[in-house]
Design a protein around this motif. Structure first.
Motif, mmCIF file in Angstrom:
data_model
loop_
_atom_site.group_PDB
_atom_site.id
_atom_site.type_symbol
_atom_site.label_atom_id
_atom_site.label_comp_id
_atom_site.label_asym_id
_atom_site.label_seq_id
_atom_site.Cartn_x
_atom_site.Cartn_y
_atom_site.Cartn_z
ATOM 1 N N UNK A 186 0.832 -1.212 0.000
ATOM 2 C CA UNK A 186 0.000 0.000 0.000
ATOM 3 C C UNK A 186 0.866 1.262 0.000
ATOM 4 N N UNK A 187 0.228 2.391 -0.335
ATOM 5 C CA UNK A 187 0.894 3.689 -0.169
ATOM 6 C C UNK A 187 0.511 4.199 1.215
ATOM 7 N N UNK A 188 1.489 4.324 2.083
ATOM 8 C CA UNK A 188 1.245 4.727 3.475
ATOM 9 C C UNK A 188 1.456 6.231 3.569
ATOM 10 N N UNK A 189 0.410 6.961 3.958
ATOM 11 C CA UNK A 189 0.521 8.424 4.002
ATOM 12 C C UNK A 189 0.400 8.925 5.432
ATOM 13 N N UNK A 190 1.345 9.746 5.802
ATOM 14 C CA UNK A 190 1.390 10.272 7.168
ATOM 15 C C UNK A 190 0.924 11.724 7.137
ATOM 16 N N UNK A 191 -0.062 12.034 7.976
ATOM 17 C CA UNK A 191 -0.667 13.372 7.943
ATOM 18 C C UNK A 191 -0.374 14.118 9.241
ATOM 19 N N UNK A 192 0.070 15.359 9.103
ATOM 20 C CA UNK A 192 0.232 16.187 10.307
ATOM 21 C C UNK A 192 -1.143 16.524 10.891
ATOM 22 N N UNK A 193 -1.213 16.542 12.193
ATOM 23 C CA UNK A 193 -2.443 16.892 12.924
ATOM 24 C C UNK A 193 -2.767 18.368 12.652
ATOM 25 N N UNK A 194 -3.982 18.608 12.152
ATOM 26 C CA UNK A 194 -4.388 19.990 11.836
ATOM 27 C C UNK A 194 -5.423 20.483 12.843
ATOM 28 N N UNK A 195 -5.528 21.787 13.019
ATOM 29 C CA UNK A 195 -6.499 22.334 13.992
ATOM 30 C C UNK A 195 -7.932 22.273 13.459
ATOM 31 N N UNK A 196 -8.438 21.070 13.282
ATOM 32 C CA UNK A 196 -9.791 20.875 12.753
ATOM 33 C C UNK A 196 -10.568 19.884 13.605
ATOM 34 N N UNK A 197 -10.177 19.720 14.859
ATOM 35 C CA UNK A 197 -10.842 18.778 15.761
ATOM 36 C C UNK A 197 -11.987 19.463 16.493
ATOM 37 N N UNK A 198 -13.101 18.747 16.644
ATOM 38 C CA UNK A 198 -14.277 19.373 17.259
ATOM 39 C C UNK A 198 -14.040 19.689 18.736
ATOM 40 N N UNK A 199 -13.058 18.998 19.346
ATOM 41 C CA UNK A 199 -12.783 19.255 20.764
ATOM 42 C C UNK A 199 -11.928 20.500 20.990
ATOM 43 N N UNK A 200 -11.384 21.070 19.909
ATOM 44 C CA UNK A 200 -10.477 22.234 19.984
ATOM 45 C C UNK A 200 -9.317 21.970 20.934
ATOM 46 N N UNK A 201 -8.775 20.757 20.889
ATOM 47 C CA UNK A 201 -7.648 20.399 21.752
ATOM 48 C C UNK A 201 -6.311 20.494 21.027
ATOM 49 N N UNK A 202 -6.363 20.816 19.721
ATOM 50 C CA UNK A 202 -5.124 20.894 18.940
ATOM 51 C C UNK A 202 -4.127 21.836 19.594
ATOM 52 N N UNK A 203 -2.880 21.427 19.643
ATOM 53 C CA UNK A 203 -1.828 22.354 20.050
ATOM 54 C C UNK A 203 -0.611 22.047 19.187
ATOM 55 N N UNK A 204 0.217 23.056 19.027
ATOM 56 C CA UNK A 204 1.390 22.912 18.170
ATOM 57 C C UNK A 204 2.301 21.793 18.666
ATOM 58 N N UNK A 205 2.347 21.596 19.983
ATOM 59 C CA UNK A 205 3.206 20.558 20.566
ATOM 60 C C UNK A 205 2.769 19.159 20.121
ATOM 61 N N UNK A 206 1.502 19.014 19.759
ATOM 62 C CA UNK A 206 1.002 17.682 19.362
ATOM 63 C C UNK A 206 1.324 17.357 17.907
#
Ligand code: SAM
Ligand code: SF4
Length: 332
Positions: A186-206
């Motif tokens: 398979x083609x394995x794709x790694x995605x950076x975590x973006x600030x689009x989570x409904x919990x608004x818990x995204x932080x740059x450190x994550x």
């Protein structure tokens, strides 16, 4: 010669993502951790006839790729019908793909292929049962792996696997995922975590930067770039230096934005055009459609929305505003 939709920065729009529903049977913590808000009336969602109608118009305007997404698009019972209708737009439509969490693929990969789907992208955030459960909210790793096998049997290929890499959760599995790509092709794709989570818990450190992901893989499996040109692809692609099967893709919208080459627009399940994942405005194509607009008026509406496509996202800039709708609504 194909006439493409163009935005005000001269970018050609060739890729449409159609969200079929904002409902989901998973609770990925980076997307929909607290579950879905109350369901909107069914009448506010586009019917398959409406999806067929606008897709035909989009394809006549130069859209070459349609990706069905959500929410979990396979929750739509009419997904095979939608797929069949859109497949009828080939060969002007060159590529019909689906992004899914894979849960329903064991039973339905074959019927989707038969309806005319070309290929699937399946989300898989961990190869460990406990981590998978913690990240997605459901204890179904085995079933998703079966879904991947079913997609392969049904020749929904090339299969891409998406993993969102989040610090403290699965960054230690990056090289294991690369091993998985080598074993399964398979083609394995790694995605950076973006600030689009409904919990608004995204932080740059994550956010685990694409560079770090690449370094972790290279330490175990040396990689070579497939092309130095990214084109409008969201990922930078690599193959294994030893010639093993499988591929690696890095999607780094946070640390290495690729907006300059963006060729995408989105249609939400309730018929809003979004010109960027991070748009703060939407264009109500559904209302235009339901107002009895002529084909010419619908085309003008689409062209005018595309002209308002944002130059870039502003994640790394002070004016960044988190969109009110999250990934599960927008259609990732
Ligand atoms: N439910 C389907 C699935 O999970 O594949 C399709 C919709 S999902 C919103 C599409 C893709 O967006 C998935 O691969 C998911 O991992 C990714 N995604 C969701 N929230 C994200 C976030 N906050 N940052 C990065 N990727 C995200
Ligand atoms: Fe559902 Fe996909 Fe969002 Fe996970 S990423 S909660 S599977 S829509």
């Amino acid at each position: 010669m194909t006439a493409y939709l163009k935005d005000s920065f001269g970018r050609q729009i060739r890729d449409l993502r159609v969200s079929l529903t904002d409902r989901c049977n998973f609770r990925c913590f980076y997307c929909l951790p607290h579950g879905e808000p109350p369901a909107a009336p069914k009448s506010s969602m586009l019917s398959y006839e409406e999806i067929e109608c606008v897709s035909e118009i989009f394809v006549s305007l130069g859209i070459e790729k349609i990706r069905l997404t959500g929410g979990e698009p396979m929750l739509r019972r009419d997904i095979e019908i939608i797929t069949r209708k859109l497949a009828a737009l080939k060969p002007r439509l060159k590529d019909l793909a689906l992004t899914t969490n894979g849960y329903f693929l064991p039973e339905r990969a074959e019927s989707l292929k038969e309806a005319g789907l070309d290929r699937v992208t399946i989300s898989l955030d961990s190869l460990k049962r406990d981590v998978f459960k913690r990240m997605t909210g459901v204890d179904v790793l085995e079933r998703v792996l079966e879904g991947i096998a079913a997609a392969k049997r049904a020749r929904l290929t090339p299969i891409k696997i998406n993993a969102v890499i989040v610090r403290g959760h699965n960054e230690d599995e990056v090289a294991d995922f690369a091993a998985f790509a080598r074993e399964t092709g398979v083609a394995m794709r790694f995605i950076e975590f973006m600030p689009l989570d409904s919990g608004h818990d995204w932080s740059r450190e994550m956010v685990v930067a694409g560079r770090e992901i690449l370094r972790r893989i290279n330490e175990r499996f040396p990689l070579v770039p497939i092309s130095t040109e990214r084109g409008s692809d969201t990922s930078t692609r690599y193959s294994f230096a030893d010639g093993a099967q499988g591929e690696i893709g890095i999607i780094a919208p946070v640390t290495e934005a690729f907006c300059g080459a963006c060729s995408r627009i989105r249609l939400t399940a309730d018929g809003q055009i979004r010109t960027c994942l991070f748009s703060t405005v939407e264009h109500p194509l559904r209302d235009c459609l339901r107002s009895g607009a002529t084909r010419k008026e619908i085309i003008e509406f689409i062209e005018s929305a595309v002209m308002k496509k944002e130059p870039r996202h502003y994640i790394n800039e002070p004016q960044f505003v988190t969109p009110s709708r999250t990934m599960s609504f927008i259609g990732g």
